[in-house]
Structure formats: C-alpha cells, structure tokens
Design a protein around this motif. Structure first.
Motif, mmCIF file in Angstrom:
data_model
loop_
_atom_site.group_PDB
_atom_site.id
_atom_site.type_symbol
_atom_site.label_atom_id
_atom_site.label_comp_id
_atom_site.label_asym_id
_atom_site.label_seq_id
_atom_site.Cartn_x
_atom_site.Cartn_y
_atom_site.Cartn_z
ATOM 1 N N LYS A 41 0.835 -1.205 0.000
ATOM 2 C CA LYS A 41 0.000 0.000 0.000
ATOM 3 C C LYS A 41 0.869 1.254 0.000
ATOM 4 O O LYS A 41 0.590 2.208 -0.727
ATOM 5 N N ILE A 42 1.936 1.234 0.778
ATOM 6 C CA ILE A 42 2.834 2.388 0.831
ATOM 7 C C ILE A 42 3.524 2.584 -0.524
ATOM 8 O O ILE A 42 3.591 3.694 -1.042
ATOM 9 N N HIS A 43 4.027 1.498 -1.098
ATOM 10 C CA HIS A 43 4.695 1.585 -2.399
ATOM 11 C C HIS A 43 3.759 2.135 -3.473
ATOM 12 O O HIS A 43 4.190 2.884 -4.350
ATOM 13 N N ALA A 44 2.493 1.770 -3.412
ATOM 14 C CA ALA A 44 1.529 2.162 -4.439
ATOM 15 C C ALA A 44 0.906 3.533 -4.206
ATOM 16 O O ALA A 44 0.236 4.056 -5.094
ATOM 17 N N ALA A 45 1.135 4.111 -3.053
ATOM 18 C CA ALA A 45 0.478 5.376 -2.702
ATOM 19 C C ALA A 45 1.015 6.525 -3.543
ATOM 20 O O ALA A 45 2.134 6.990 -3.347
ATOM 21 N N LEU A 59 8.167 5.806 6.113
ATOM 22 C CA LEU A 59 7.130 4.858 6.514
ATOM 23 C C LEU A 59 7.619 3.419 6.427
ATOM 24 O O LEU A 59 7.350 2.604 7.317
ATOM 25 N N LEU A 60 8.348 3.096 5.375
ATOM 26 C CA LEU A 60 8.856 1.733 5.216
ATOM 27 C C LEU A 60 9.877 1.390 6.301
ATOM 28 O O LEU A 60 9.908 0.258 6.792
ATOM 29 N N ALA A 61 10.689 2.360 6.696
ATOM 30 C CA ALA A 61 11.643 2.128 7.785
ATOM 31 C C ALA A 61 10.906 1.880 9.100
ATOM 32 O O ALA A 61 11.239 0.958 9.855
ATOM 33 N N LEU A 62 9.888 2.695 9.369
ATOM 34 C CA LEU A 62 9.083 2.486 10.573
ATOM 35 C C LEU A 62 8.375 1.141 10.526
ATOM 36 O O LEU A 62 8.281 0.443 11.533
#
Length: 110
Positions: free
Chosen positions: A12-16, A27-30
């Motif tokens: 979801k983050i990658h596609a946002a 966000l990915l690190a968190l």
C-alpha cells in the motif's frame, strides 16, 4: 498472519501516489521496525500483535487514500495508538514505533 498484514501495508505504501518518496522511505523504515517489535510481542501476546498489525494496516489505508477522510484517519490512528496501551513497560520500543508511525501517518493528511 502478521507477515501477510505487514506485506500488505508495504504494498500500500509503495503504491500510494499521494505520498512523496521521502515519506515512503520513512514509513517503510518504521514498518520494518514495527515488524520486528510486533514479531517479538506475538511470541507471548498473539492476539494483541495481530490487532496492532491490523490497526497499522487500517491507519495506512486511511492516510494514503486519494480522497482522505480526516475523521476516519483520526479514528484509525486512535485505534493504532490504543492497541499498544499497557505495553509501555514490557515493550517500550513497540510503543515508540507505533507512536512514530501514527504521527507520521497523521501528518500525511495535513
């Protein structure tokens, strides 16, 4: 289940499209830290770990929508923060990561 949920959040983050690359990296690190801490919690508190992962997923969904709903974003973030209540002493890193993630997701809608 936690692995699948975390993978769905990553996707979801990658596609946002509404999130810039710097925020995505943050966000990915968190999320990587959350995955580690939730994994530790799952060894003794499986249901709570699942709940935290699911609230993280819901919060990410609400924060990255193309047409955000501030009320739903706030409610999902409240659920995420509430999901770690009671773990301040036993899992302080988990609480810290969840609070950071919640704050970051909430700031996406500003």
């Amino acid at each position: 289940m936690i692995e699948k949920t975390i993978s769905e959040i990553e996707a979801k983050i990658h596609a946002a499209g509404s999130v810039d690359s710097q925020r995505k990296e943050e966000l990915l690190a968190l999320l990587g830290r959350l995955k580690s801490e939730v994994g530790k919690l799952a060894q003794t508190h499986g249901e709570q770990a699942d709940s935290i992962a699911n609230f993280a997923k819901l919060s990410t969904l609400e924060a990255t929508r193309t047409e955000p709903n501030p009320q739903l974003r706030d409610l999902s973030n409240q659920g995420l923060v509430s999901s770690v209540e009671g773990f301040e002493q036993s899992h302080p890193k988990l609480v810290q990561v969840v609070n950071s993630l919640s704050h970051t997701l909430a700031s996406l809608g500003i």
